[in-house]
Design an enzyme around this catalytic site. Structure first.
Site, PDB file in Angstrom:
ATOM      1  N   GLN A  32       1.295  -0.941  -0.123  1.00 41.00           N
ATOM      2  CA  GLN A  32       0.327  -0.184  -0.387  1.00 41.00           C
ATOM      3  C   GLN A  32       0.493   1.327  -0.379  1.00 41.00           C
ATOM      4  O   GLN A  32       2.186   1.697   0.489  1.00 41.00           O
ATOM      5  CB  GLN A  32      -0.556   0.063   1.205  1.00 41.00           C
ATOM      6  CG  GLN A  32      -1.815   1.017   1.386  1.00 41.00           C
ATOM      7  CD  GLN A  32      -2.567   1.348   1.875  1.00 41.00           C
ATOM      8  OE1 GLN A  32      -2.310   1.858   2.930  1.00 41.00           O
ATOM      9  NE2 GLN A  32      -4.387   1.134   2.473  1.00 41.00           N
TER      10      GLN A  32
ATOM     11  N   CYS B  89      -6.727   7.220   4.671  1.00 39.91           N
ATOM     12  CA  CYS B  89      -6.370   7.465   6.197  1.00 39.91           C
ATOM     13  C   CYS B  89      -6.660   8.506   6.171  1.00 39.91           C
ATOM     14  O   CYS B  89      -6.463   9.869   5.671  1.00 39.91           O
ATOM     15  CB  CYS B  89      -4.505   7.075   6.174  1.00 39.91           C
ATOM     16  SG  CYS B  89      -3.146   7.406   7.779  1.00 39.91           S
TER      17      CYS B  89
ATOM     18  N   HIS C 139     -13.951   1.413   2.736  1.00 41.88           N
ATOM     19  CA  HIS C 139     -14.454   0.950   4.381  1.00 41.88           C
ATOM     20  C   HIS C 139     -15.623   2.440   4.696  1.00 41.88           C
ATOM     21  O   HIS C 139     -15.563   3.203   4.203  1.00 41.88           O
ATOM     22  CB  HIS C 139     -13.114   2.287   4.848  1.00 41.88           C
ATOM     23  CG  HIS C 139     -13.310   2.432   6.644  1.00 41.88           C
ATOM     24  ND1 HIS C 139     -11.478   2.409   7.280  1.00 41.88           N
ATOM     25  CD2 HIS C 139     -13.903   2.012   7.477  1.00 41.88           C
ATOM     26  CE1 HIS C 139     -12.382   2.118   8.479  1.00 41.88           C
ATOM     27  NE2 HIS C 139     -13.269   1.913   8.517  1.00 41.88           N
TER      28      HIS C 139
ATOM     29  N   ASN D  32     -14.797  -3.242   3.812  1.00 42.04           N
ATOM     30  CA  ASN D  32     -14.176  -1.826   4.970  1.00 42.04           C
ATOM     31  C   ASN D  32     -14.120  -2.050   6.274  1.00 42.04           C
ATOM     32  O   ASN D  32     -15.305  -1.055   6.226  1.00 42.04           O
ATOM     33  CB  ASN D  32     -12.795  -2.325   5.082  1.00 42.04           C
ATOM     34  CG  ASN D  32     -11.894  -1.985   5.682  1.00 42.04           C
ATOM     35  OD1 ASN D  32     -10.948  -0.831   5.863  1.00 42.04           O
ATOM     36  ND2 ASN D  32     -11.784  -2.948   7.344  1.00 42.04           N
TER      37      ASN D  32
ATOM     38  N   GLY E 277     -15.294  -2.362  10.603  1.00 44.48           N
ATOM     39  CA  GLY E 277     -16.113  -3.215  11.993  1.00 44.48           C
ATOM     40  C   GLY E 277     -16.859  -4.141  11.581  1.00 44.48           C
ATOM     41  O   GLY E 277     -17.254  -5.223  12.750  1.00 44.48           O
TER      42      GLY E 277
ATOM     43  N   GLY F  86     -10.017  -6.093   9.918  1.00 45.62           N
ATOM     44  CA  GLY F  86      -8.709  -4.221  10.512  1.00 45.62           C
ATOM     45  C   GLY F  86      -8.688  -5.254  11.917  1.00 45.62           C
ATOM     46  O   GLY F  86      -7.258  -6.353  12.271  1.00 45.62           O
TER      47      GLY F  86
END
Length: 337
Positions: free
Chosen positions: A74, A104, A175, A215, A217, A238
């Site tokens: 990444q 991010c 996400h 992605n 939870g 994650g």
């Protein structure tokens, strides 16, 4: 070209379940451990910034063990030319995929104009993707949020996906939370913004030819299976994969990929011994590896004693694999649990 296609297919198949890139966590030692637990799951590096590779010459950040395949790099960055150079370095190092971070939310990332802030500029992201794809034969993918700050995800996410798809991106991990760049810390951004799984599913319906992973939870293989059965192509996990690696990865090959038996974490510890010995012989320290192994027996009798033994014993000068093996004395075999 057949070899290139095989790599692409391997990474795409593995993306049915992946472990998220996590700063300070998914380093090469963590990935080696995870690979012993699952042969099929796709693994990701921590985010590596393109400037660090291209301007800083920090090629040591690309080091990994051949056993980690399939493994993806990444990258963080926003300059198409620099990202292309960094992607080329990653491909030359042998990575199966290069992923662009558009999710991010940290201050450091924002100041560099990359990460989640790129959700505000899909045209820039498209230029980056196009430049990276031009530079490498391995697949270029994107990891993003559903939006940032006051954006309307229903509007911005399809526009974002349309832009990167037009640039040639065929696989995206979403996400399912917004990122709030002002007012929330990176840690709070992982928990506070509400999850919107339904929106991700609608994006899969709107972009049926894209490989869409979800992605955020997801903390069990059961939850992952539910997302796959509902029509998504992949699931990325994650923190649960890091803190309870056995729960997530030991049965992943059998349950998610329909191939392979469950891994025994006790056997995994024994398999780590030669890896630890090589690391120590090269001047490394035991705790650099064992810090990723603390959750290996989470929820199992003796787990607390295991964590204590590693935490206290691995930091001493000269500590070796015997610390891990002695710590196993606190763990009862599965047949006795």
């Amino acid at each position: 070209m057949n070899g290139v296609n095989a790599l692409k297919n391997n990474a795409q198949k593995a993306a049915r379940l992946s472990v998220a890139p996590m700063m300070d966590w998914t380093d090469r030692h963590c990935r080696y451990l995870h690979r012993l637990l699952s042969q099929r799951t796709l693994l990701y590096t921590e985010m590596v910034t393109a400037p660090a590779l291209v301007r800083g010459g920090a090629l040591h950040l690309l080091e990994f063990s051949p056993q980690e395949h399939p493994v993806a790099l990444q990258l963080g960055g926003s300059d198409p030319r620099e990202l292309a150079q960094a992607a080329r370095l990653g491909a030359q190092a042998g990575y199966d995929e290069v992923n662009l971070n558009c999710g991010c939310p940290s201050d450091r990332v924002q100041s560099g104009t990359f990460g989640a802030v790129l959700m505000k500029d899909p045209a820039q992201v498209a230029d980056c993707v196009a430049a990276m794809r031009e530079a490498v034969d391995v697949e270029v993918t994107v990891k993003c949020r559903i939006g940032v700050d006051d954006q309307d995800p229903e509007q911005v996410l399809p526009e974002f996906l349309q832009a990167i798809q037009a640039a040639g991106c065929e696989r995206v991990t979403i996400h399912a939370r917004k990122a709030w760049l002002q007012g929330l810390s990176p840690k709070e951004n992982r928990d506070i913004p509400p999850l919107d799984y339904d929106l991700v599913h609608r994006m899969k319906a709107a972009f049926p030819e894209m490989h869409v992973s979800i992605n955020g939870g997801i903390a069990s293989l059961k939850q992952a299976q539910a997302q796959l059965e509902a029509g998504l192509d992949g699931v990325m996990i994650g923190r649960a994969a890091y803190h309870q690696p056995t729960d997530i990865l030991a049965e992943a090959d059998a349950l998610i990929f329909g191939d392979g038996a469950a891994a025994d974490p006790i056997e995994v510890v024994h398999k780590m011994v030669p890896y630890v010995e090589r690391h120590l012989a090269n001047g490394g320290r035991l705790h650099q590896i064992t810090r990723h192994m603390l959750g290996l027996f989470a929820g199992r009798p003796g787990a607390r004693a295991w964590r204590r033994a590693l935490s206290e014993g691995a930091v001493h000068d000269g500590a070796g694999p015997e610390v891990m093996l002695q710590a196993l004395d606190s763990i009862a075999p599965l047949a006795e649990v």
